[in-house]
Design an enzyme around this catalytic site. Structure first.
Site, PDB file in Angstrom:
ATOM      1  N   GLU A  62       0.579  -1.338  -0.103  1.00  9.40           N
ATOM      2  CA  GLU A  62       0.056  -0.066   0.002  1.00  9.40           C
ATOM      3  C   GLU A  62       0.916   1.329  -0.031  1.00  9.40           C
ATOM      4  O   GLU A  62       0.587   2.098  -0.526  1.00  9.40           O
ATOM      5  CB  GLU A  62      -1.156  -0.136   1.175  1.00  9.40           C
TER       6      GLU A  62
ATOM      7  N   HIS B 193     -11.481  -5.321   8.750  1.00  7.99           N
ATOM      8  CA  HIS B 193     -12.066  -5.029   7.432  1.00  7.99           C
ATOM      9  C   HIS B 193     -13.393  -4.213   7.587  1.00  7.99           C
ATOM     10  O   HIS B 193     -14.256  -3.904   6.529  1.00  7.99           O
ATOM     11  CB  HIS B 193     -12.364  -6.262   6.697  1.00  7.99           C
TER      12      HIS B 193
END
Lengths: 322, 337
Positions: B73, B142
């Site tokens: 990321e 998540h």
């Protein structure tokens, strides 16, 4: 810019950087420069050699120890001093200071004070060049400390995977802040580690400006010709502490002395003296010219106004928004 | 979560689409409209997008412009920043907001600060799409609602589409912005559907929207909390309480005016947040109303927020942790006394 081929140009760049930083120490002691300041005294061959191998429209991404890179890139000395004085005439309008020198017109993109934070940005600059069909190369300078960061490894993988024209230039001065490479890296052969990502990598004597420039040329030519990214480990040493706040208690005197023997400025001076390029009067004249340049630059920088407080909130987003 | 009612814009033709379709239509239009635009992220290409938003775009636009990135990321967001500085218009997708934390350094220390540190020389016209929020029993790594953290940072624009028209149109507007824009897409909405005008296009990012007019209380929501709030407003109407629903749409810059104007009409304020109460985005809304319109309030502010617990996996606990329509109804009834 010090892109000329002759070693005298390399030497001149190194001398300007050395004397510039020596003046910075005086100015810091006089409180004209504040904040964190990191000197590259001892590492001038990397600045002169790497930047000297780049074309004017190649991109440079640097770190917080970037005075030498910025001067070698051709950022005018008065605007660098002005930046460090926090004046509006500074190359970043005085908003960055010593650690954040920027000059978009010279494709000089910092001045990043987060270790390894600039590395993916250099990969992105190269990606843009690829997508826009330009033949530029992005040179990314960072220290050996950055090699321990995840971003270094993520970025090398990405650049190699996408075959992007990036030259990763690791300025290995043996210490990540105050801790040596051997105390922080399980494998201290940095070129070996970089090479494991499938890019070409070399270790170079970072105290030899001619060697640094030659190696960087090879890497830049390789990347520009479509050979993918390259990695250079430039083995050097900073003669001073990590920053002005650092008491430098972690290095042995004998180690420092051994590296001082290899002073890149005096080393090239000796070569130039031996081949008759720069005799004693020539050296003296050059020293005087550099001193004059610095005196004038400091004068100009000191005359620069501070930014009005009314402008405090500018440059957060594009003007005429929000 | 039920389909979000959308105020149909004037115009004859609408079509039934999901939020996923609307986001994809925005992406396709962006890629087709400007050669400098490209999409980059985890699973965006061959896989078709983790939430199937980018399905078909690789085949349509090729691997140069729909780029599968490694699970890195920080590197691919940083590369997006560099590419934006270099003259392209990158759209970076991060699989979920929890993963965006791995790129926090690049977003906060580079994207948000480069313009300032360079004295205005470097703009970062980057768009980052980040799925966020709960709703699919994805548990505590998540499901979080963290856009408020990003909204704390000057230099970023933070938008949260809650309607199909915004899902369709926010990307186009974001791409015109010379500064970094983070688009937080609600995971819980992707599969829901509704009517969208066939000619839906770019939308305003600067102004909050009144999604339902009312006179008795102002209920402020955004992103994932808009749907339950609209459902609550419907229930309240059945009990004779007229709730005005304000969708913030953007958390930064925050359109305080629309909220204050609404409170000046209703004199009651209820704020609803899928994020935790402490330091959540709605805390800022309440503070601004207190600063600018305290005299307009005829009752204490009601805050409906997520329970301060990592979002649990079991359906019943997940629901219990998050604001439900019934919570909004109860809070609004308290406010109107």
């Amino acid at each position: 810019m010090s892109g000329a081929d002759d070693p005298l140009a390399l030497f001149t760049t190194m001398l300007r950087v050395r004397r510039f930083e020596e003046r910075c120490v005086e100015l810091y002691s006089a409180a004209a420069i504040r904040g964190f300041m990191h000197l590259c005294i001892g590492e001038e061959a990397v600045a002169a050699g790497v930047i000297g191998a780049l074309a004017a429209d190649d991109a440079v991404v640097s770190t917080y120890r970037e005075h030498g890179h910025a001067l070698a890139r051709g950022i005018p000395m008065p605007s660098v001093f002005a930046e460090m004085f926090g004046r509006v005439t500074g190359c970043s309008r005085g908003r960055g200071g010593s650690m954040h020198l920027f000059d978009a017109s010279r494709r000089f993109y910092g001045g990043n004070a987060i270790v390894a934070g600039g590395i993916p940005v250099a990969v992105g600059l190269a990606l843009a060049d690829r997508l826009l069909h330009r033949s530029h190369v992005s040179a990314c300078l960072f220290g050996d400390g950055a090699v321990a960061e995840g971003e270094f490894h993520e970025s090398l993988n990405l650049a190699a995977l996408w075959h992007l024209p990036v030259v990763f230039c690791c300025e290995n001065n043996q210490y990540a802040m105050g801790t040596s490479l051997a105390r922080t890296h399980a494998e201290t052969d940095l070129a070996l580690r970089a090479g494991s990502y499938g890019l070409r990598s070399w270790s170079v004597d970072g105290m030899d400006a001619v060697a640094v420039r030659a190696a960087t040329r090879l890497a830049v030519d390789t990347a520009r010709a479509g050979g993918g990214p390259c990695f250079l480990e430039l083995r050097t040493y900073r003669f001073r502490a990590h920053s002005m706040y650092d008491a430098d208690r972690y290095r042995e005197r004998a180690e420092i002395d051994a590296w001082l023997e290899r002073d890149p400025v005096e080393r090239l001076a000796a070569v130039l003296a031996a081949d008759g390029t720069l005799d004693e009067p020539g050296r003296t004249a050059l020293e005087e010219a550099v001193t004059r340049e610095i005196d004038e630059a400091v004068g100009l920088a000191e005359a620069g106004p501070p930014e009005p407080v009314a402008d405090l909130s500018r440059y957060v987003t594009a003007e005429a928004g929000r | 979560m039920t389909a979000t009612p959308v105020r149909a814009p004037d115009g004859p033709a609408t079509t039934t689409v999901t939020f996923r379709d609307a986001f994809r239509a925005g992406l396709r239009e962006a890629l087709a409209g400007d050669e400098r635009v490209f999409l980059m992220g985890e699973d965006v290409g061959r896989y078709g997008g983790c939430f199937a938003v980018s399905q078909g775009l690789l085949e349509e636009f090729g691997e140069e412009r729909v780029r599968d990135a490694p699970l890195s990321e920080s590197a691919f967001v940083g590369a997006g920043i560099g590419a934006a500085i270099g003259g392209t218009l990158p759209i970076v997708e991060i699989m979920t907001v929890n993963f965006a934390l791995l790129a926090l350094d690049q977003i906060v220390n580079n994207a948000a600060t480069l313009r300032h540190m360079s004295g205005g020389q470097l703009g970062v016209p980057l768009v980052v799409r980040i799925p966020t929020g709960p709703g699919r029993q994805l548990a505590a790594q998540h499901s979080h609602t963290l856009e408020g953290w990003f909204a704390h940072v000057p230099g970023l624009r933070v938008v949260t589409p809650a309607t199909l028209a915004d899902a369709r149109g926010m990307l186009a507007t974001a791409l015109l912005d010379p500064d970094p824009v983070l688009v937080f897409e609600q995971i819980g909405l992707y599969g829901t559907s509704g009517e969208l005008a066939t000619d839906a296009g770019p939308v305003d990012l600067d102004r909050a929207a009144v999604r339902r007019a009312g006179t008795d209380a102002t209920v402020v929501a955004y992103g994932g909390s808009l749907a339950p709030v609209l459902a609550a407003a419907e229930q309240l109407a059945g009990r004779g309480v007229s709730a005005e629903v304000v969708d913030l749409r953007a958390l930064r810059p925050l359109d305080t005016d629309t909220v204050v104007e609404s409170v000046a009409r209703t004199h009651r304020l209820v704020v609803v947040d899928n994020a935790w109460r402490s330091g959540g985005p709605m805390a800022e809304v309440v503070a601004r109303v207190a600063e600018q319109a305290l005299d307009e309030l005829d009752a204490p502010v009601e805050r409906v927020a997520a329970v301060e617990v990592p979002v649990p996996y079991p359906r019943h606990l997940e629901e219990a942790a998050l604001p439900q329509a019934s919570d909004v109804v109860a809070a609004t009834l308290r406010a109107v006394g």
